[in-house]
Design a protein around this motif. Structure first.
Motif, PDB file in Angstrom:
ATOM      1  N   HIS A   1      13.880  12.817   4.171  1.00 18.18           N
ATOM      2  CA  HIS A   1      13.740  11.466   4.735  1.00 18.18           C
ATOM      3  C   HIS A   1      14.721  10.558   4.016  1.00 18.18           C
ATOM      4  O   HIS A   1      14.556  10.377   2.819  1.00 18.18           O
ATOM      5  CB  HIS A   1      12.290  11.018   4.528  1.00 18.18           C
TER       6      HIS A   1
ATOM      7  N   GLU B   1       9.528   9.781  -0.768  1.00 15.55           N
ATOM      8  CA  GLU B   1       9.202   8.425  -0.310  1.00 15.55           C
ATOM      9  C   GLU B   1      10.456   7.553  -0.270  1.00 15.55           C
ATOM     10  O   GLU B   1      10.629   6.756   0.654  1.00 15.55           O
ATOM     11  CB  GLU B   1       8.156   7.782  -1.220  1.00 15.55           C
TER      12      GLU B   1
ATOM     13  N   HIS C   1       9.564   0.324  -3.750  1.00 11.66           N
ATOM     14  CA  HIS C   1       8.732  -0.738  -4.314  1.00 11.66           C
ATOM     15  C   HIS C   1       8.220  -0.405  -5.708  1.00 11.66           C
ATOM     16  O   HIS C   1       7.864  -1.295  -6.464  1.00 11.66           O
ATOM     17  CB  HIS C   1       7.541  -1.029  -3.387  1.00 11.66           C
TER      18      HIS C   1
HETATM   19  C1  XIL Z   1       8.717   2.522   2.166  1.00 15.63           C
HETATM   20  C2  XIL Z   1       8.369   3.009   0.772  1.00 15.63           C
HETATM   21  O1  XIL Z   1       7.038   3.476   0.771  1.00 15.63           O
HETATM   22  C3  XIL Z   1       8.550   1.912  -0.242  1.00 15.63           C
HETATM   23  O2  XIL Z   1       8.420   2.435  -1.551  1.00 15.63           O
HETATM   24  C4  XIL Z   1       9.909   1.253  -0.101  1.00 15.63           C
HETATM   25  O3  XIL Z   1       9.981   0.132  -0.963  1.00 15.63           O
HETATM   26  C5  XIL Z   1      10.178   0.826   1.331  1.00 15.63           C
HETATM   27  O4  XIL Z   1       9.992   1.929   2.205  1.00 15.63           O
HETATM   28  N1  XIL Z   1       8.757   3.572   7.188  1.00 15.63           N
HETATM   29  C6  XIL Z   1       9.552   4.499   6.545  1.00 15.63           C
HETATM   30  C7  XIL Z   1       9.457   4.649   5.073  1.00 15.63           C
HETATM   31  O5  XIL Z   1      10.257   5.265   7.207  1.00 15.63           O
HETATM   32  O6  XIL Z   1      10.665   5.052   4.513  1.00 15.63           O
HETATM   33  C8  XIL Z   1       8.963   3.379   4.430  1.00 15.63           C
HETATM   34  O7  XIL Z   1       8.750   3.649   3.037  1.00 15.63           O
HETATM   35  C9  XIL Z   1       7.691   2.898   5.090  1.00 15.63           C
HETATM   36  C10 XIL Z   1       7.925   2.607   6.535  1.00 15.63           C
END
Ligand code: XIL
Length: 404
Positions: free
Chosen positions: A156, A119, A89
């Motif tokens: 991740h 992230e 995002h």
């Molecule tokens: C979110 C990120 O924070 C954002 O920047 C991106 O646009 C979408 O993903 N569960 C997860 C994370 O496993 O990877 C997600 O992260 C939030 C929910």
């Protein structure tokens, strides 16, 4: 109503970021059919390590007591983590990539935390933007930063339904090719960071609230659930030291979804599959009540011989025009504190990660319109009651001889 039972608590499937900077870079470099690996930065990105460190040191100089941080408060052997803001995002926001450009942010990330999670930077869309082309630059930068600041890293993620590149989701592959693509991805990415990643989220969000495999998951839908065991095996081969996790939201409590993990993991362990951990992400909201059975739920997975972790906690709230009220902030602090205490109380829970440590960069207002203020510091890094509650709880655990 229990939060985990309420459909309103589910977060939307993260949208694919529209920014395509990396893809442009990838397309330019992918002329040859051989596997290409990008480790060089796009010309606009920060690529000068010496200059980075000099800037970091300059900011550090005017800093206060190094003991007055979260990581310093934590007992030895307990890791306090944050997501590293970048990609996803953030690409839609009116600021440059935080981790690459925001020196004060980097400085605080280094001082406050002993664990970092990518992230977005290790998700397929970022690290594997074209077929046969890996862009390791942003992920390398995180792992290098962690080493420089004596931090561990959570990887991740490897098998997920979301934030996959179009070449993969729109591609015309046979099942055999798809399997080979996943095997190559896991082996390549995991071995690159072998020995430098403490925990990998191998499988992310594979179940629905009802405990069924998610149909949007291309891997499971096309190749069958057996691919999950393969993914863990391939990851283990590539880095035998990394602890391999299942990770999901709305599994803080006992419910159909966490039960599905409980069943699946028992089957995998019985088959000798290298599964080491189960983690509730813990994206909470003050609207829905605290999952009081969190500790007991963590414990049942530990009783299977696993470790556990809190991997993505934030506590969002409905924010009015005047910002959060004192009562809301107190309730938020209480949620953070109880989640941390639940983890500290379970012997094999040694890693507690907040999904961003400043409201300046939180994903929450973007994905949950009308909600916000979900992290432990404000947009200008003022500590909220939640920050103090975490610090006090960590200090108390240290004094009480946690882990001894
Ligand atoms: C979110 C990120 O924070 C954002 O920047 C991106 O646009 C979408 O993903 N569960 C997860 C994370 O496993 O990877 C997600 O992260 C939030 C929910």
């Amino acid at each position: 109503m229990r939060p985990s039972r309420s459909p309103r608590t589910t977060h939307p499937v993260p949208a694919r970021p529209r920014g395509r900077r990396l893809l442009a870079l990838a397309a330019a470099a992918v002329a040859a059919p051989a596997v290409l690996v990008a480790t060089a930065a796009p010309s606009t990105a920060v690529d000068d390590r010496a200059a980075d460190r000099a800037k970091d040191r300059a900011v550090l100089k005017d800093h206060q007591n190094p003991r007055d941080t979260l990581r310093a408060a934590a007992p030895k052997g307990f890791y306090l983590g944050s997501a590293v803001a970048g990609g996803g995002h953030h690409e839609e926001q009116p600021y440059a990539d935080p981790f690459a450009y925001d020196v004060e942010y980097r400085d605080r990330l280094a001082r406050e935390f002993s664990s970092l999670s990518a992230e977005n930077q290790m998700k397929w869309e970022y690290i594997h933007p074209q077929q046969g082309f890996y862009n390791f630059y942003p992920a390398d930068a995180i792992v290098r930063f962690a080493q420089e600041h004596d931090q561990v890293v959570r990887g991740h993620t490897l098998l997920w339904h979301s934030q996959n590149p179009e070449w993969l989701t729109e591609g015309d592959f046979t099942d055999e090719e798809l399997r080979e693509i996943l095997r190559d991805h896991i082996s390549t990415v995991v071995s690159r960071y072998a020995g430098r990643i403490q925990q990998w989220d191998v499988a992310n969000e594979i179940f629905t609230e009802e405990g069924e495999f998610r149909e949007e998951n291309i891997w499971i839908t096309r190749l069958g659930p057996g691919i999950i065991a393969d993914a863990f095996r391939w990851a283990h081969e590539a880095d035998p030291k990394a602890k391999l996790y299942f990770n999901d939201y709305n599994v803080e409590s006992f419910n159909a979804k966490s039960d599905a993990y409980y069943e699946l993991i028992q089957d995998l362990l019985a088959d000798g599959v290298p599964v080491h951990g189960f983690a509730p992400q813990s994206h909470l909201s003050t609207q829905y009540g605290f999952p009081n059975d969190l500790r007991a739920n963590l414990q049942r997975f530990v009783d299977l011989g696993l470790e556990t972790a809190i991997t993505e906690i934030d506590v969002r709230m409905e924010v009015g025009e005047d910002g959060p009220t004192a009562a809301q902030l107190a309730q938020q602090a209480d949620y953070y504190q109880r989640a941390l205490q639940a983890c500290l109380d379970v012997r094999e829970c040694k890693s507690f990660t907040i999904w961003g440590f400043t409201d300046k960069y939180s994903w929450v207002p973007v994905f949950f319109p009308s909600e916000g203020s979900a992290t432990v510091t404000t947009e200008t890094y003022e500590r909220k009651p939640a920050y103090n509650a975490l610090q006090d709880t960590l200090r108390a655990a240290t004094r009480a001889g946690w882990g001894r």
